[in-house]
Design a protein around this motif. Structure first.
Motif, PDB file in Angstrom:
ATOM      1  N   UNK A 133     -13.831  -2.285   1.972  1.00 13.59           N
ATOM      2  CA  UNK A 133     -14.210  -2.262   3.389  1.00 13.59           C
ATOM      3  C   UNK A 133     -15.672  -2.621   3.551  1.00 13.59           C
ATOM      4  N   UNK A 134     -16.513  -2.090   2.658  1.00 10.20           N
ATOM      5  CA  UNK A 134     -17.929  -2.415   2.702  1.00 10.20           C
ATOM      6  C   UNK A 134     -18.156  -3.892   2.400  1.00 10.20           C
ATOM      7  N   UNK A 135     -17.452  -4.423   1.394  1.00 10.66           N
ATOM      8  CA  UNK A 135     -17.600  -5.835   1.040  1.00 10.66           C
ATOM      9  C   UNK A 135     -17.189  -6.739   2.198  1.00 10.66           C
ATOM     10  N   UNK A 136     -16.213  -6.310   2.953  1.00 11.71           N
ATOM     11  CA  UNK A 136     -15.748  -7.095   4.093  1.00 11.71           C
ATOM     12  C   UNK A 136     -16.853  -7.251   5.138  1.00 11.71           C
ATOM     13  N   UNK A 192      -2.777   5.824   0.539  1.00 11.32           N
ATOM     14  CA  UNK A 192      -2.053   5.220   1.664  1.00 11.32           C
ATOM     15  C   UNK A 192      -2.917   5.176   2.920  1.00 11.32           C
ATOM     16  N   UNK A 193      -3.661   6.243   3.172  1.00  9.56           N
ATOM     17  CA  UNK A 193      -4.514   6.285   4.362  1.00  9.56           C
ATOM     18  C   UNK A 193      -5.591   5.206   4.315  1.00  9.56           C
ATOM     19  N   UNK A 238      -7.687  -0.317   5.468  1.00  4.99           N
ATOM     20  CA  UNK A 238      -8.253  -1.587   4.983  1.00  4.99           C
ATOM     21  C   UNK A 238      -7.411  -2.772   5.449  1.00  4.99           C
ATOM     22  N   UNK A 239      -6.095  -2.640   5.404  1.00  2.70           N
ATOM     23  CA  UNK A 239      -5.235  -3.733   5.850  1.00  2.70           C
ATOM     24  C   UNK A 239      -5.454  -4.021   7.331  1.00  2.70           C
ATOM     25  N   UNK A 285       0.832  -1.204   0.000  1.00  3.62           N
ATOM     26  CA  UNK A 285       0.000   0.000   0.000  1.00  3.62           C
ATOM     27  C   UNK A 285       0.867   1.255   0.000  1.00  3.62           C
ATOM     28  N   UNK A 286       1.917   1.252   0.797  1.00  6.99           N
ATOM     29  CA  UNK A 286       2.770   2.435   0.902  1.00  6.99           C
ATOM     30  C   UNK A 286       3.583   2.697  -0.367  1.00  6.99           C
ATOM     31  N   UNK A 287       3.954   1.609  -1.069  1.00  4.63           N
ATOM     32  CA  UNK A 287       4.818   1.765  -2.243  1.00  4.63           C
ATOM     33  C   UNK A 287       4.054   1.876  -3.555  1.00  4.63           C
TER      34      UNK A 287
END
Length: 588
Positions: free
Chosen positions: A45-48, A164-165, A170-171, A22-24
């Motif tokens: 996030x919603x699907x989760x 990134x945020x 999400x992670x 995500x950061x890279x």
């Protein structure tokens, strides 16, 4: 508890590489793709949340889009009508969370009341986004009506910072969900999905669990919606609509429901693909997606990404495999009643279906340390009587007292709290859980499980350990319950019921379908439960030879009435029994 080093290693293998990606990633992606992926990450996030409800709990919901829309409009309304600033951002988040909590509580109460069906709950979830959309349409200039709200101020962040945020969020969320569904407490979701009725008869208030889960997932969906509105600067009623809610279900199904990672990847890939393909194939793309959904549901119910998920699981071995489950003996709760005290009392119990009388004026009692057999021909009302003793809503009239407590109209899980356990004629276990997990679920009411890790130990009363040892189930704790033989399932269900530490146990034909050796073993176990541990057992059985060997007393039901009660010799050798069974005393 499970070794903390193992958990850290598992998290390092999953979360840290994902965070690094995500950061890279923004360094290698163009602005357009990054912009699309920010939205896709929010949708993931919603699907989760849908996956937790549908994939793990079995609740097919169309209403998560409503919570997403609530969060989006909370941001848009605050930023449009009040202004923008750190304080207003906090206010918007709080309003989104509060609205999701209230809507989740009301929707959950309507969906999961005692006696509701999964179909009814799904219909309620379908109505929710429709109602909310109409509210937004009728809001006039305040909500923007059908045009929505645009042009409000948003956080001054670049596309890369947003990526990134949201990606890191999400992670973290995916990791937390992964830990939760694999924890001892999270396994309750599997149990509810497999057999909600059995959960209730293990003392678990499934309605409370599902309502709490709906509230939490609703708040997460609202947070994702808040992020969407803050990032895009545009909201519309469609974000809370039924169509969007159905799309999320398609993402989860295609990605692989009940896998955590599958729905996340499914939402990201499908939304990213649609952004590129919808421009060139605006109508055909939707058709392709619909056809793919139908094919997956019919041919690949686990989703299109099972190989991805299996690879993910190979990188992350299940916690249960980290160490063998160890059984330890628990000291049963002290019994307040004296030996031979009356623990079951039925007074004028009746049951009818419309004008049809099934039970009429049933009166009898049973004491601690007794094994009372309820016999009678098919249709006599034996199983119905068991339902009346274990569910306050079942009987039409009369009183049932368990350990001196009137069960009134209380639900089965509350009857369990009074010291009642019930075993069904057909073994009700949790097929997708292991033997050890089934037993842990049965101990939920007594030993509160952790919702973030698994314990390496399982404490059980001595009589449960004896059942497991006698049936050799203590050697099969890691075997899926669905893979057990019929006799082993019967023994497992008995062990699960006894794990509740009940004082009164209702047994509906526990030897049905068992071999002679298995019947003899179960009979010895039942006698020990009464003679050594002082339990009161009420047994429904057709085999009079088996009844003769183990019973303390026999109650005879015929045509919904109690026609005879007495000792084994008095009942089995009576002329009434010979008449009822047409002279066949051996088996009914």
């Amino acid at each position: 508890m499970i070794d903390g080093d193992l958990i850290r290693k598992q998290l390092l293998r999953s979360a840290l590489p994902a965070l690094l990606l995500v950061l890279c990633a923004p360094w290698f992606l163009d602005t357009y793709t990054t912009n699309i992926l920010v939205r896709a990450l929010l949708f993931a996030m919603l699907a989760l949340t849908v996956d937790v409800l549908w994939g793990y709990t079995g609740y097919l919901t169309f209403g998560q889009s409503a919570f997403f829309g609530v969060g989006a409009y909370a941001a848009a309304l605050v930023f449009t009508h009040l202004g923008f600033g750190p304080g207003y951002v906090v206010l918007g988040v709080l309003l989104a969370m509060l609205a999701a909590l209230l809507i989740g509580a009301v929707t959950g109460w309507l969906s999961f009341y005692h006696g509701s069906t999964p179909l009814y709950a799904s219909v309620v979830s379908l109505v929710l986004p429709i109602v909310l959309t109409q509210v937004l349409f009728s809001g006039g200039t305040f909500t923007g009506s059908s045009s929505g709200l645009t042009g409000y101020s948003t956080p001054d962040l670049g596309i890369e910072e947003w990526f990134r945020l949201i990606g890191c969020l999400l992670v973290v969320l995916t990791t937390v969900v992964w830990l939760f569904v694999r924890s001892d407490g999270g396994r309750i979701l599997f149990a509810i999905r497999d057999n909600e009725m059995r959960c209730s008869y293990l003392g678990i208030n499934t309605s409370v669990y599902k309502i709490a889960l709906l509230i939490v997932t609703g708040m997460i969906a609202a947070l994702a919606g808040f992020g969407y509105a803050s990032f895009s600067g545009v909201v519309a009623p469609e974000l809370a609509g039924f169509v969007f809610g159905t799309e999320v279900i398609i993402w989860v199904a295609l990605g692989g429901r009940g896998t955590v990672i599958g729905p996340v990847l499914g939402a990201i890939v499908i939304d990213w693909s649609s952004a590129y393909l919808s421009g060139n194939l605006p109508y055909v793309w939707k058709l392709f997606l619909g056809i793919a959904f139908v094919l997956v549901i019919v041919l690949l119910p686990q989703g299109l990404l099972p190989s991805v998920f299996k690879g993910f699981r190979r990188l992350l071995p299940a916690v249960a495999r980290s160490s063998a489950l160890k059984l330890i003996q628990a000291d049963p709760k002290p019994v307040e009643l004296e030996s031979q005290a009356c623990v079951v009392e039925l007074t004028n119990v009746s049951k009818n279906f419309g004008s049809l009388k099934v039970l009429s004026d049933i009166n009898f009692s049973a004491r601690a340390g007794e094994l009372v057999s309820l016999i009678g021909p098919n249709g006599a009302g034996k199983t119905t009587l068991m339902r009346c003793m274990s569910d306050g809503e079942e009987r039409a009239g009369g009183l049932v007292r368990i350990q001196g407590h009137d069960i009134k109209r209380i639900a089965p899980h509350r009857c369990v709290q009074l010291g009642l356990g019930r075993k069904f004629q057909t073994a009700t276990v949790f097929d997708s859980l292991t033997v050890g997990e089934c037993l842990r679920i049965a101990r939920t009411r007594i030993d509160t499980p952790s919702f973030w890790q698994r314990s390496a130990y399982l404490s059980l009363p001595p009589y449960v350990l004896e059942v497991l040892h006698a049936t050799e189930l203590d050697q099969k704790l890691e075997v899926l319950a669905g893979n057990l033989s019929h006799g082993e399932k019967q023994a497992l269900e008995l062990a699960m019921v006894l794990a509740l530490e009940p004082r009164v146990v209702l047994l509906d034909e526990p030897t049905a379908g068992l071999s002679m050796s298995e019947r003899s073993l179960i009979g010895k176990i039942l006698v020990d439960l009464t003679s050594r541990f002082g339990l009161c057992l009420l047994l429904v059985e057709h085999d009079l030879d088996f009844v003769r060997e183990i019973s303390t007393r026999i109650v005879v039901l015929h045509q919904g009435r109690l026609v005879l009660e007495g000792t084994v010799a008095e009942v089995v050798d009576s002329e009434l029994i010979k008449t009822i069974y047409s002279g066949s005393v051996g088996h009914a």
